[in-house]
Design a protein around this motif. Structure first.
Motif, PDB file in Angstrom:
ATOM      1  N   GLN A  74     -13.941 -31.204  12.740  1.00 16.11           N
ATOM      2  CA  GLN A  74     -12.972 -31.546  13.792  1.00 16.11           C
ATOM      3  C   GLN A  74     -13.470 -32.688  14.675  1.00 16.11           C
ATOM      4  OE1 GLN A  74     -12.320 -28.577  16.791  1.00 16.11           O
ATOM      5  NE2 GLN A  74     -10.306 -29.395  17.313  1.00 16.11           N
ATOM      6  N   THR A  75     -14.725 -32.637  15.064  1.00 18.42           N
ATOM      7  CA  THR A  75     -15.236 -33.655  15.987  1.00 18.42           C
ATOM      8  C   THR A  75     -15.745 -34.910  15.281  1.00 18.42           C
ATOM      9  OG1 THR A  75     -17.443 -32.642  16.027  1.00 18.42           O
ATOM     10  CG2 THR A  75     -15.872 -31.938  17.726  1.00 18.42           C
ATOM     11  N   GLY A  76     -16.136 -34.787  14.030  1.00 19.39           N
ATOM     12  CA  GLY A  76     -16.746 -35.901  13.333  1.00 19.39           C
ATOM     13  C   GLY A  76     -15.798 -36.751  12.509  1.00 19.39           C
ATOM     14  N   THR A  77     -14.579 -36.277  12.314  1.00 19.46           N
ATOM     15  CA  THR A  77     -13.604 -37.023  11.524  1.00 19.46           C
ATOM     16  C   THR A  77     -12.485 -37.496  12.439  1.00 19.46           C
ATOM     17  OG1 THR A  77     -14.096 -35.640   9.606  1.00 19.46           O
ATOM     18  CG2 THR A  77     -12.085 -36.948   9.509  1.00 19.46           C
ATOM     19  N   PRO A  78     -12.279 -38.799  12.526  1.00 20.23           N
ATOM     20  CA  PRO A  78     -11.226 -39.309  13.406  1.00 20.23           C
ATOM     21  C   PRO A  78      -9.857 -38.726  13.042  1.00 20.23           C
ATOM     22  CG  PRO A  78     -12.578 -41.101  12.569  1.00 20.23           C
ATOM     23  CD  PRO A  78     -12.993 -39.860  11.838  1.00 20.23           C
ATOM     24  N   ASP A  79      -9.093 -38.391  14.051  1.00 22.71           N
ATOM     25  CA  ASP A  79      -7.714 -37.923  13.918  1.00 22.71           C
ATOM     26  C   ASP A  79      -7.570 -36.496  13.394  1.00 22.71           C
ATOM     27  OD1 ASP A  79      -6.481 -40.326  14.921  1.00 22.71           O
ATOM     28  OD2 ASP A  79      -7.025 -41.255  13.022  1.00 22.71           O
ATOM     29  N   VAL A  80      -8.664 -35.758  13.171  1.00 19.07           N
ATOM     30  CA  VAL A  80      -8.541 -34.340  12.844  1.00 19.07           C
ATOM     31  C   VAL A  80      -8.334 -33.592  14.155  1.00 19.07           C
ATOM     32  CG1 VAL A  80      -9.752 -32.272  12.026  1.00 19.07           C
ATOM     33  CG2 VAL A  80      -9.841 -34.380  10.696  1.00 19.07           C
TER      34      VAL A  80
ATOM     35  N   ASP B  24       6.612 -35.346  11.204  1.00 25.00           N
ATOM     36  CA  ASP B  24       6.732 -36.450  12.159  1.00 25.00           C
ATOM     37  C   ASP B  24       5.489 -36.610  13.025  1.00 25.00           C
ATOM     38  OD1 ASP B  24       9.292 -37.029  11.289  1.00 25.00           O
ATOM     39  OD2 ASP B  24      10.263 -35.836  12.849  1.00 25.00           O
ATOM     40  N   SER B  25       4.789 -35.516  13.282  1.00 26.46           N
ATOM     41  CA  SER B  25       3.640 -35.547  14.188  1.00 26.46           C
ATOM     42  C   SER B  25       2.291 -35.587  13.478  1.00 26.46           C
ATOM     43  CB  SER B  25       3.679 -34.336  15.113  1.00 26.46           C
ATOM     44  OG  SER B  25       4.847 -34.355  15.884  1.00 26.46           O
ATOM     45  N   GLY B  26       2.298 -35.560  12.146  1.00 23.97           N
ATOM     46  CA  GLY B  26       1.028 -35.616  11.446  1.00 23.97           C
ATOM     47  C   GLY B  26       1.030 -34.841  10.150  1.00 23.97           C
ATOM     48  N   TYR B  27      -0.169 -34.438   9.733  1.00 21.98           N
ATOM     49  CA  TYR B  27      -0.379 -33.831   8.427  1.00 21.98           C
ATOM     50  C   TYR B  27      -1.051 -32.466   8.543  1.00 21.98           C
ATOM     51  CZ  TYR B  27       0.124 -38.707   6.979  1.00 21.98           C
ATOM     52  OH  TYR B  27       0.569 -39.984   6.792  1.00 21.98           O
ATOM     53  N   ALA B  28      -0.778 -31.634   7.545  1.00 26.43           N
ATOM     54  CA  ALA B  28      -1.523 -30.396   7.345  1.00 26.43           C
ATOM     55  C   ALA B  28      -1.977 -30.411   5.890  1.00 26.43           C
ATOM     56  CB  ALA B  28      -0.660 -29.174   7.626  1.00 26.43           C
ATOM     57  N   LEU B  29      -3.266 -30.340   5.681  1.00 27.26           N
ATOM     58  CA  LEU B  29      -3.851 -30.366   4.340  1.00 27.26           C
ATOM     59  C   LEU B  29      -4.565 -29.045   4.105  1.00 27.26           C
ATOM     60  CD1 LEU B  29      -4.788 -31.832   1.719  1.00 27.26           C
ATOM     61  CD2 LEU B  29      -6.757 -32.648   3.050  1.00 27.26           C
ATOM     62  N   MET B  30      -4.286 -28.442   2.949  1.00 27.04           N
ATOM     63  CA  MET B  30      -4.912 -27.177   2.615  1.00 27.04           C
ATOM     64  C   MET B  30      -5.596 -27.309   1.257  1.00 27.04           C
ATOM     65  SD  MET B  30      -3.116 -23.488   2.187  1.00 27.04           S
ATOM     66  CE  MET B  30      -2.296 -24.032   0.735  1.00 27.04           C
TER      67      MET B  30
ATOM     68  N   MET C  26      -5.618 -30.009  10.109  1.00 27.56           N
ATOM     69  CA  MET C  26      -4.467 -30.620  10.759  1.00 27.56           C
ATOM     70  C   MET C  26      -4.901 -31.978  11.288  1.00 27.56           C
ATOM     71  SD  MET C  26      -3.036 -27.155  12.586  1.00 27.56           S
ATOM     72  CE  MET C  26      -2.859 -27.997  14.086  1.00 27.56           C
ATOM     73  N   ALA C  27      -4.140 -33.029  10.938  1.00 27.72           N
ATOM     74  CA  ALA C  27      -4.503 -34.390  11.328  1.00 27.72           C
ATOM     75  C   ALA C  27      -3.311 -35.094  11.960  1.00 27.72           C
ATOM     76  CB  ALA C  27      -4.981 -35.167  10.109  1.00 27.72           C
ATOM     77  N   SER C  28      -3.602 -36.059  12.805  1.00 26.51           N
ATOM     78  CA  SER C  28      -2.545 -36.818  13.482  1.00 26.51           C
ATOM     79  C   SER C  28      -1.837 -37.729  12.490  1.00 26.51           C
ATOM     80  CB  SER C  28      -3.148 -37.651  14.611  1.00 26.51           C
ATOM     81  OG  SER C  28      -3.888 -38.719  14.075  1.00 26.51           O
ATOM     82  N   LYS C  29      -0.697 -38.254  12.909  1.00 24.29           N
ATOM     83  CA  LYS C  29       0.067 -39.133  12.012  1.00 24.29           C
ATOM     84  C   LYS C  29      -0.639 -40.470  11.780  1.00 24.29           C
ATOM     85  CE  LYS C  29       3.143 -40.950  15.593  1.00 24.29           C
ATOM     86  NZ  LYS C  29       4.544 -41.081  15.988  1.00 24.29           N
ATOM     87  N   ALA C  30      -1.598 -40.815  12.626  1.00 26.86           N
ATOM     88  CA  ALA C  30      -2.353 -42.065  12.452  1.00 26.86           C
ATOM     89  C   ALA C  30      -3.557 -41.899  11.531  1.00 26.86           C
ATOM     90  CB  ALA C  30      -2.818 -42.570  13.820  1.00 26.86           C
ATOM     91  N   ALA C  31      -3.777 -40.711  11.024  1.00 24.97           N
ATOM     92  CA  ALA C  31      -4.967 -40.425  10.216  1.00 24.97           C
ATOM     93  C   ALA C  31      -5.005 -41.247   8.940  1.00 24.97           C
ATOM     94  CB  ALA C  31      -5.010 -38.937   9.875  1.00 24.97           C
ATOM     95  N   LYS C  32      -6.193 -41.624   8.555  1.00 27.37           N
ATOM     96  CA  LYS C  32      -6.424 -42.284   7.270  1.00 27.37           C
ATOM     97  C   LYS C  32      -6.641 -41.172   6.248  1.00 27.37           C
ATOM     98  CE  LYS C  32      -8.451 -46.470   9.218  1.00 27.37           C
ATOM     99  NZ  LYS C  32      -7.871 -46.270  10.532  1.00 27.37           N
ATOM    100  N   LEU C  33      -5.647 -40.976   5.385  1.00 29.00           N
ATOM    101  CA  LEU C  33      -5.668 -39.828   4.488  1.00 29.00           C
ATOM    102  C   LEU C  33      -6.856 -39.827   3.533  1.00 29.00           C
ATOM    103  CD1 LEU C  33      -1.948 -39.133   3.599  1.00 29.00           C
ATOM    104  CD2 LEU C  33      -3.474 -37.849   5.086  1.00 29.00           C
TER     105      LEU C  33
END
Length: 121
Positions: A15-21, A78-84, A96-103
């Motif tokens: 969460q803290t080490g990956t931008p936009d998580v 609209d607000s971002g991503y959920a990856l499982m 859970m990542a923001s919509k600006a996240a680099k996938l």
């Protein structure tokens, strides 16, 4: 350090080490929360239930469409991503990542965290 402490550290580092998580959680396949690093306003019980439901739908869709075993489920809103992804036998890692996240980065860091969790469990 106990196994749960190690799992919690892995989640916090993701969460803290990956931008936009924005948050992450380790959930059992039957929908029980094991560990989480989620924002305060998010209901952990609801997240765990939704994760299990997404897995069930993904498995069914993959079977019906003859796509083989499910490796990951991605939801884009609209607000971002959920990856499982599967973390270990019987557990799922939800990110859970923001919509600006680099996938690409999210996929890479999520895969690394899942591998670390599998070694601990």
């Amino acid at each position: 350090m106990s196994r749960m402490d190690t799992v919690n550290r892995i989640l916090r580092d993701l969460q803290t080490g990956t931008p936009d998580v924005e948050g992450c959680a380790l959930v059992s396949e039957d929908g029980l929360m094991i560990a989480s690093a989620l924002p305060q306003h998010i209901d952990e019980t609801r997240v765990a239930g939704m994760t299990a439901t997404l897995l069930s739908l993904g498995v069914r869709a993959a079977g019906e469409l003859e796509r083989g075993e499910v490796k990951q489920v991605l939801v884009r809103g609209d607000s971002g991503y959920a990856l499982m992804v599967q973390a270990s036998n019987g557990t799922l890692l939800l990110v859970m990542a923001s919509k600006a996240a680099k996938l690409g980065l999210i996929f890479l860091d999520t895969s690394r965290a899942a591998t670390q969790i599998a070694k601990v469990l």
